[in-house]
Design a protein around this motif. Structure first.
Motif, PDB file in Angstrom:
ATOM      1  N   SER A   1      19.776   0.708 -52.545  1.00 25.69           N
ATOM      2  CA  SER A   1      21.103   0.137 -52.713  1.00 25.69           C
ATOM      3  C   SER A   1      21.380  -0.809 -51.561  1.00 25.69           C
ATOM      4  CB  SER A   1      22.170   1.231 -52.729  1.00 25.69           C
ATOM      5  OG  SER A   1      23.462   0.662 -52.705  1.00 25.69           O
ATOM      6  N   HIS A   2      22.141  -1.851 -51.816  1.00 25.58           N
ATOM      7  CA  HIS A   2      22.634  -2.657 -50.708  1.00 25.58           C
ATOM      8  C   HIS A   2      23.604  -1.802 -49.889  1.00 25.58           C
ATOM      9  CE1 HIS A   2      20.718  -6.143 -52.211  1.00 25.58           C
ATOM     10  NE2 HIS A   2      21.531  -6.376 -53.220  1.00 25.58           N
ATOM     11  N   GLY A   3      23.548  -1.950 -48.588  1.00 22.50           N
ATOM     12  CA  GLY A   3      24.490  -1.234 -47.736  1.00 22.50           C
ATOM     13  C   GLY A   3      23.915  -0.008 -47.062  1.00 22.50           C
ATOM     14  N   GLN A   4      22.584   0.016 -46.861  1.00 23.37           N
ATOM     15  CA  GLN A   4      21.936   1.131 -46.170  1.00 23.37           C
ATOM     16  C   GLN A   4      21.558   0.721 -44.747  1.00 23.37           C
ATOM     17  OE1 GLN A   4      19.282   1.694 -50.102  1.00 23.37           O
ATOM     18  NE2 GLN A   4      18.602   2.964 -48.407  1.00 23.37           N
ATOM     19  N   GLN A   5      21.704   1.650 -43.818  1.00 25.58           N
ATOM     20  CA  GLN A   5      21.382   1.369 -42.414  1.00 25.58           C
ATOM     21  C   GLN A   5      19.923   1.656 -42.084  1.00 25.58           C
ATOM     22  OE1 GLN A   5      23.127  -0.181 -40.174  1.00 25.58           O
ATOM     23  NE2 GLN A   5      21.822   0.164 -38.394  1.00 25.58           N
ATOM     24  N   LYS A   6      19.443   2.850 -42.407  1.00 27.52           N
ATOM     25  CA  LYS A   6      18.116   3.260 -41.949  1.00 27.52           C
ATOM     26  C   LYS A   6      17.004   2.404 -42.554  1.00 27.52           C
ATOM     27  CE  LYS A   6      18.967   8.080 -40.651  1.00 27.52           C
ATOM     28  NZ  LYS A   6      18.593   9.487 -40.898  1.00 27.52           N
ATOM     29  N   ILE A   7      17.139   2.042 -43.812  1.00 24.53           N
ATOM     30  CA  ILE A   7      16.081   1.235 -44.423  1.00 24.53           C
ATOM     31  C   ILE A   7      16.014  -0.131 -43.749  1.00 24.53           C
ATOM     32  CG2 ILE A   7      17.564   0.402 -46.311  1.00 24.53           C
ATOM     33  CD1 ILE A   7      13.739   0.972 -46.362  1.00 24.53           C
ATOM     34  N   ASN A   8      17.173  -0.673 -43.364  1.00 29.86           N
ATOM     35  CA  ASN A   8      17.171  -1.966 -42.679  1.00 29.86           C
ATOM     36  C   ASN A   8      16.539  -1.866 -41.290  1.00 29.86           C
ATOM     37  OD1 ASN A   8      18.555  -4.295 -44.190  1.00 29.86           O
ATOM     38  ND2 ASN A   8      19.886  -2.556 -44.645  1.00 29.86           N
ATOM     39  N   GLU A   9      16.820  -0.791 -40.580  1.00 27.64           N
ATOM     40  CA  GLU A   9      16.193  -0.579 -39.277  1.00 27.64           C
ATOM     41  C   GLU A   9      14.678  -0.445 -39.437  1.00 27.64           C
ATOM     42  OE1 GLU A   9      18.151   2.896 -37.886  1.00 27.64           O
ATOM     43  OE2 GLU A   9      19.929   1.829 -37.138  1.00 27.64           O
ATOM     44  N   PHE A  10      14.252   0.295 -40.463  1.00 26.43           N
ATOM     45  CA  PHE A  10      12.836   0.511 -40.707  1.00 26.43           C
ATOM     46  C   PHE A  10      12.141  -0.802 -41.061  1.00 26.43           C
ATOM     47  CE2 PHE A  10       9.015   1.910 -42.794  1.00 26.43           C
ATOM     48  CZ  PHE A  10       8.660   3.090 -42.150  1.00 26.43           C
ATOM     49  N   ARG A  11      12.776  -1.603 -41.919  1.00 32.84           N
ATOM     50  CA  ARG A  11      12.171  -2.880 -42.320  1.00 32.84           C
ATOM     51  C   ARG A  11      12.027  -3.820 -41.134  1.00 32.84           C
ATOM     52  NH1 ARG A  11      15.202  -4.237 -48.013  1.00 32.84           N
ATOM     53  NH2 ARG A  11      16.994  -4.105 -46.631  1.00 32.84           N
ATOM     54  N   PHE A  12      13.002  -3.791 -40.232  1.00 34.62           N
ATOM     55  CA  PHE A  12      12.939  -4.636 -39.042  1.00 34.62           C
ATOM     56  C   PHE A  12      11.710  -4.273 -38.201  1.00 34.62           C
ATOM     57  CE2 PHE A  12      15.350  -5.936 -34.915  1.00 34.62           C
ATOM     58  CZ  PHE A  12      14.600  -7.110 -34.852  1.00 34.62           C
ATOM     59  N   LYS A  13      11.460  -2.977 -38.021  1.00 32.88           N
ATOM     60  CA  LYS A  13      10.284  -2.533 -37.275  1.00 32.88           C
ATOM     61  C   LYS A  13       9.001  -2.982 -37.961  1.00 32.88           C
ATOM     62  CE  LYS A  13      12.516   1.607 -35.360  1.00 32.88           C
ATOM     63  NZ  LYS A  13      12.513   3.103 -35.346  1.00 32.88           N
ATOM     64  N   VAL A  14       8.968  -2.867 -39.284  1.00 32.79           N
ATOM     65  CA  VAL A  14       7.778  -3.280 -40.036  1.00 32.79           C
ATOM     66  C   VAL A  14       7.550  -4.778 -39.893  1.00 32.79           C
ATOM     67  CG1 VAL A  14       6.789  -3.512 -42.349  1.00 32.79           C
ATOM     68  CG2 VAL A  14       7.917  -1.382 -41.681  1.00 32.79           C
ATOM     69  N   PHE A  15       8.632  -5.554 -40.006  1.00 27.58           N
ATOM     70  CA  PHE A  15       8.495  -7.012 -39.896  1.00 27.58           C
ATOM     71  C   PHE A  15       7.943  -7.410 -38.530  1.00 27.58           C
ATOM     72  CE2 PHE A  15      10.452 -11.177 -38.756  1.00 27.58           C
ATOM     73  CZ  PHE A  15       9.698 -11.960 -39.618  1.00 27.58           C
ATOM     74  N   LYS A  16       8.463  -6.813 -37.461  1.00 31.19           N
ATOM     75  CA  LYS A  16       7.982  -7.134 -36.114  1.00 31.19           C
ATOM     76  C   LYS A  16       6.492  -6.796 -35.974  1.00 31.19           C
ATOM     77  CE  LYS A  16      11.319  -4.979 -33.812  1.00 31.19           C
ATOM     78  NZ  LYS A  16      12.145  -4.516 -32.659  1.00 31.19           N
ATOM     79  N   GLU A  17       6.087  -5.685 -36.566  1.00 27.32           N
ATOM     80  CA  GLU A  17       4.674  -5.298 -36.524  1.00 27.32           C
ATOM     81  C   GLU A  17       3.808  -6.301 -37.293  1.00 27.32           C
ATOM     82  OE1 GLU A  17       1.971  -1.970 -35.356  1.00 27.32           O
ATOM     83  OE2 GLU A  17       3.913  -2.731 -34.727  1.00 27.32           O
ATOM     84  N   LEU A  18       4.308  -6.748 -38.437  1.00 30.87           N
ATOM     85  CA  LEU A  18       3.573  -7.724 -39.243  1.00 30.87           C
ATOM     86  C   LEU A  18       3.446  -9.069 -38.526  1.00 30.87           C
ATOM     87  CD1 LEU A  18       5.113  -7.002 -42.771  1.00 30.87           C
ATOM     88  CD2 LEU A  18       2.777  -6.497 -42.036  1.00 30.87           C
ATOM     89  N   VAL A  19       4.483  -9.437 -37.799  1.00 29.23           N
ATOM     90  CA  VAL A  19       4.447 -10.690 -37.037  1.00 29.23           C
ATOM     91  C   VAL A  19       3.438 -10.585 -35.893  1.00 29.23           C
ATOM     92  CG1 VAL A  19       5.758 -12.184 -35.468  1.00 29.23           C
ATOM     93  CG2 VAL A  19       6.790 -11.395 -37.611  1.00 29.23           C
TER      94      VAL A  19
END
Length: 282
Positions: A9-27
């Motif tokens: 769902s739009h409006g979740q905190q933890k999934i956004n934090e998790f995706r940010f960590k994944v993106f930084k790792e991918l970069v």
């Protein structure tokens, strides 16, 4: 080189934090360089301009975006990308692929003469589905030298169309998906990850433009969630594990406390969060 990482769902905190960590790792480790957002091209053009040059008021730009992106975590992502570009030769980019006609006082700041902008405006006016237009916009912006990390709702990223029973919650019964077009065209270059969560809250915006916290309680468990209760994080790569194909995950929309289901065989991977928290706005 194309990863779609969804949210239940739009409006979740933890999934956004998790995706940010994944993106930084991918970069850092895998040379990914572009975020693709479920947002209009014109506004993401302005966000990208900030990331490249530091020009513009990023909060003012986000104020025109959809409510899920008006958050502290999105500010952190954008500012981190700006800092990366200052300190590294490899530059990060930020693009939007949505094509919805909504007025914005900032639209006139976009280079209206560009062919890409004109193409996007044509997509808004055509009679194709929203998801098909998102696919066309992505193809327009795609560069074989880049690697893409797509942030959007699960329903957009799935690589299969929904059955009639599954798409009853979607406006105008638009059962096609951006992801199915991407998967068909780019084939194994596309990997889509769905998110679901057992319990907790998400932040939603009601028709009156007021924020509500929606509780997803234990009675809303889907079959997938029941199987993995009490795991803080659980990831299944369906290319390696086929056991759970008939299980279903949530698809939370609107502000109602009702949960529609999508079979997990529409995704390559599933990330389960046990207890979700509502998105923190800035």
């Amino acid at each position: 080189n194309i990863i779609g990482f969804g949210e239940c769902s739009h409006g979740q905190q933890k999934i956004n934090e998790f995706r940010f960590k994944v993106f930084k790792e991918l970069v850092r480790k895998y040379k990914f360089n572009t975020i693709v957002l479920e947002e209009n091209y014109d506004l993401c053009y302005l966000i990208n301009n900030y990331i490249q040059t530091g020009k513009g008021n990023i909060k003012s730009i986000l104020n025109d975006c959809y409510h899920p992106w008006q958050s502290i975590i999105m500010l952190k992502i954008i500012k981190w990308m700006r800092k990366w570009n200052i300190n590294n030769n490899t530059k990060l980019k930020f693009i939007g692929i949505d094509a919805i006609d909504k007025s914005s006082y900032q639209v006139n700041k976009v280079s209206l003469h560009t062919n890409t902008y004109k193409y996007w405006k044509k997509l808004i006016k055509n009679n194709k589905s929203r998801d098909y237009n998102m696919y066309l916009m992505f193809k327009k912006l795609y560069n074989i030298r880049d690697k893409y990390f797509i942030i959007a709702h699960n329903d957009h990223l799935r690589n299969k169309s929904l059955s009639p029973r599954e798409f009853s919650h979607i406006k105008n019964n638009a059962h096609d998906a951006f992801g199915q077009y991407i998967s068909k065209y780019y084939k194994k270059n596309y990997y889509c990850i769905a998110n679901t969560f057992n319990k907790g809250y998400y932040r939603a915006l009601d028709p009156k433009k007021e924020y509500k916290l929606v509780n997803v309680s234990a009675k809303n468990y889907c079959s997938f969630d029941k199987k993995f209760q009490n795991e803080e994080y659980m990831f299944i790569d369906r290319n390696k594990v086929k056991t759970y194909d008939n299980l279903k995950i949530k698809s939370c929309t609107g502000i109602k406390n009702n949960i529609d289901c999508t079979k997990i065989n529409a995704f390559n991977g599933i990330l389960l969060l046990d207890n979700e928290t509502p998105l923190i706005s800035y």
